[in-house]
Design a protein around this motif. Structure first.
Motif, mmCIF file in Angstrom:
data_model
loop_
_atom_site.group_PDB
_atom_site.id
_atom_site.type_symbol
_atom_site.label_atom_id
_atom_site.label_comp_id
_atom_site.label_asym_id
_atom_site.label_seq_id
_atom_site.Cartn_x
_atom_site.Cartn_y
_atom_site.Cartn_z
ATOM 1 N N ILE A 26 1.241 -0.932 -0.051
ATOM 2 C CA ILE A 26 -0.082 0.167 -0.129
ATOM 3 C C ILE A 26 1.323 1.556 -0.098
ATOM 4 O O ILE A 26 0.536 2.112 -0.538
ATOM 5 C CB ILE A 26 -0.832 0.212 0.964
ATOM 6 C CG1 ILE A 26 -2.517 -1.511 0.517
ATOM 7 C CG2 ILE A 26 -1.735 0.862 1.529
ATOM 8 C CD1 ILE A 26 -2.711 -1.115 2.358
ATOM 9 N N LEU A 27 2.101 1.263 0.410
ATOM 10 C CA LEU A 27 2.788 2.638 1.399
ATOM 11 C C LEU A 27 3.627 2.868 -0.536
ATOM 12 O O LEU A 27 3.562 4.103 -1.350
ATOM 13 C CB LEU A 27 3.966 2.444 1.548
ATOM 14 C CG LEU A 27 5.078 3.350 2.054
ATOM 15 C CD1 LEU A 27 4.556 4.889 2.803
ATOM 16 C CD2 LEU A 27 5.876 2.768 3.053
ATOM 17 N N PHE A 28 3.854 1.714 -0.923
ATOM 18 C CA PHE A 28 4.945 1.807 -2.739
ATOM 19 C C PHE A 28 3.679 2.222 -3.732
ATOM 20 O O PHE A 28 3.566 2.693 -4.274
ATOM 21 C CB PHE A 28 5.777 0.967 -2.923
ATOM 22 C CG PHE A 28 7.165 0.761 -1.742
ATOM 23 C CD1 PHE A 28 7.665 1.938 -2.327
ATOM 24 C CD2 PHE A 28 6.942 -0.041 -0.596
ATOM 25 C CE1 PHE A 28 9.253 1.831 -1.278
ATOM 26 C CE2 PHE A 28 8.213 0.574 -0.207
ATOM 27 C CZ PHE A 28 8.992 0.828 -0.594
ATOM 28 N N TRP A 78 15.929 0.802 1.403
ATOM 29 C CA TRP A 78 16.021 0.548 3.070
ATOM 30 C C TRP A 78 15.302 -1.198 3.741
ATOM 31 O O TRP A 78 15.409 -1.999 3.879
ATOM 32 C CB TRP A 78 15.151 1.393 3.852
ATOM 33 C CG TRP A 78 14.729 1.053 5.585
ATOM 34 C CD1 TRP A 78 16.017 1.292 6.534
ATOM 35 C CD2 TRP A 78 13.671 0.266 5.531
ATOM 36 N NE1 TRP A 78 15.540 0.110 7.605
ATOM 37 C CE2 TRP A 78 14.011 0.551 7.046
ATOM 38 C CE3 TRP A 78 12.956 0.234 5.717
ATOM 39 C CZ2 TRP A 78 13.153 0.024 8.463
ATOM 40 C CZ3 TRP A 78 11.695 -0.330 6.557
ATOM 41 C CH2 TRP A 78 11.865 -0.110 7.965
ATOM 42 N N GLU A 79 14.289 -1.199 2.444
ATOM 43 C CA GLU A 79 13.019 -2.370 2.767
ATOM 44 C C GLU A 79 13.550 -3.675 2.464
ATOM 45 O O GLU A 79 13.674 -4.346 3.059
ATOM 46 C CB GLU A 79 11.923 -2.152 2.327
ATOM 47 C CG GLU A 79 11.326 -3.114 1.705
ATOM 48 C CD GLU A 79 9.754 -3.122 0.693
ATOM 49 O OE1 GLU A 79 9.168 -3.598 0.325
ATOM 50 O OE2 GLU A 79 9.791 -1.948 0.002
ATOM 51 N N VAL A 80 14.522 -3.528 1.647
ATOM 52 C CA VAL A 80 15.707 -4.845 0.619
ATOM 53 C C VAL A 80 16.772 -5.245 1.611
ATOM 54 O O VAL A 80 16.581 -6.247 2.245
ATOM 55 C CB VAL A 80 15.928 -4.500 -0.666
ATOM 56 C CG1 VAL A 80 17.485 -5.648 -1.347
ATOM 57 C CG2 VAL A 80 14.902 -4.460 -1.503
ATOM 58 N N LEU A 97 10.794 -8.063 3.361
ATOM 59 C CA LEU A 97 9.931 -9.079 2.069
ATOM 60 C C LEU A 97 10.305 -10.110 2.108
ATOM 61 O O LEU A 97 9.840 -11.943 1.739
ATOM 62 C CB LEU A 97 10.096 -8.736 0.853
ATOM 63 C CG LEU A 97 9.259 -7.564 1.403
ATOM 64 C CD1 LEU A 97 9.588 -6.920 -1.160
ATOM 65 C CD2 LEU A 97 7.817 -7.289 1.386
ATOM 66 N N GLU A 98 11.578 -10.810 2.743
ATOM 67 C CA GLU A 98 12.655 -12.488 3.170
ATOM 68 C C GLU A 98 11.008 -13.389 4.113
ATOM 69 O O GLU A 98 11.200 -12.611 5.558
ATOM 70 C CB GLU A 98 13.412 -12.327 2.909
ATOM 71 C CG GLU A 98 14.568 -12.156 2.207
ATOM 72 C CD GLU A 98 16.231 -12.400 2.613
ATOM 73 O OE1 GLU A 98 15.997 -12.920 3.656
ATOM 74 O OE2 GLU A 98 16.259 -11.360 2.282
ATOM 75 N N TRP A 99 11.144 -14.520 3.666
ATOM 76 C CA TRP A 99 9.789 -14.888 4.690
ATOM 77 C C TRP A 99 10.389 -16.414 4.864
ATOM 78 O O TRP A 99 10.357 -16.696 5.393
ATOM 79 C CB TRP A 99 8.787 -15.836 3.005
ATOM 80 C CG TRP A 99 7.605 -14.848 2.860
ATOM 81 C CD1 TRP A 99 8.322 -14.205 1.526
ATOM 82 C CD2 TRP A 99 6.968 -14.808 3.294
ATOM 83 N NE1 TRP A 99 7.182 -12.701 1.944
ATOM 84 C CE2 TRP A 99 5.958 -13.509 2.414
ATOM 85 C CE3 TRP A 99 5.719 -15.296 4.097
ATOM 86 C CZ2 TRP A 99 4.545 -13.316 3.032
ATOM 87 C CZ3 TRP A 99 4.589 -14.553 4.137
ATOM 88 C CH2 TRP A 99 4.005 -13.937 3.803
ATOM 89 N N ASP A 100 11.824 -16.536 5.113
ATOM 90 C CA ASP A 100 11.988 -17.071 6.512
ATOM 91 C C ASP A 100 11.566 -17.409 7.225
ATOM 92 O O ASP A 100 11.206 -16.323 8.299
ATOM 93 C CB ASP A 100 13.979 -17.279 6.273
ATOM 94 C CG ASP A 100 14.265 -16.363 5.244
ATOM 95 O OD1 ASP A 100 14.204 -16.615 4.400
ATOM 96 O OD2 ASP A 100 15.655 -15.775 5.721
#
Length: 127
Positions: free
Chosen positions: A72-74, A117-119, A124-127
């Motif tokens: 939503i933010l991006f 910053w997000e990366v 977004l990693e699902w570990d």
């Protein structure tokens, strides 16, 4: 003095709405004549005739919420860029093109910083 005329109307409306709202709250509090009694049963969860059972754990991962909020933010940032791109020629024609371009470049720089910053934070990693 001419510049204050529209501002005077706005100030009047804000004061009127604040006073009218305060009057309505006062009226609602005083019209019943009785004080509300706290009843703990009234605040218990109740759904479809079955008393609610509070669970301490959730089965839905927080990653879903984080992904949705970041989307939503991006997405909203991209939506702000579209009208700018459509009307940029009009700003150039009026001589405000440089200011609007620099403003959008600052906006895009903040956008790209947030993306990096997000990366980097592995949001977004699902570990």
């Amino acid at each position: 003095m001419e510049g204050l005329v529209p501002l005077g109307g706005v100030i009047f409306i804000v004061i009127f709405i604040a006073l009218f709202g305060a009057f309505l709250v006062w009226l609602a509090a005083n019209i019943t004549g009785t004080k509300p009694v706290y009843n703990p049963v009234k605040y218990e969860p109740y759904e479809c005739g079955i008393p609610g059972i509070e669970k301490k754990e959730t089965k839905i991962s927080v990653k879903y919420y984080l992904t949705a909020i970041l989307f939503i933010l991006f997405d909203i940032e991209i939506i702000f860029m579209y009208p700018w791109a459509i009307s940029f020629r009009e700003f150039i024609a009026t001589g405000e093109g440089t200011f609007v371009f620099v403003s959008m470049m600052i906006f895009i720089a903040i956008f790209i910083f947030g993306l990096f910053w997000e990366v980097k934070s592995k949001a977004l990693e699902w570990d």
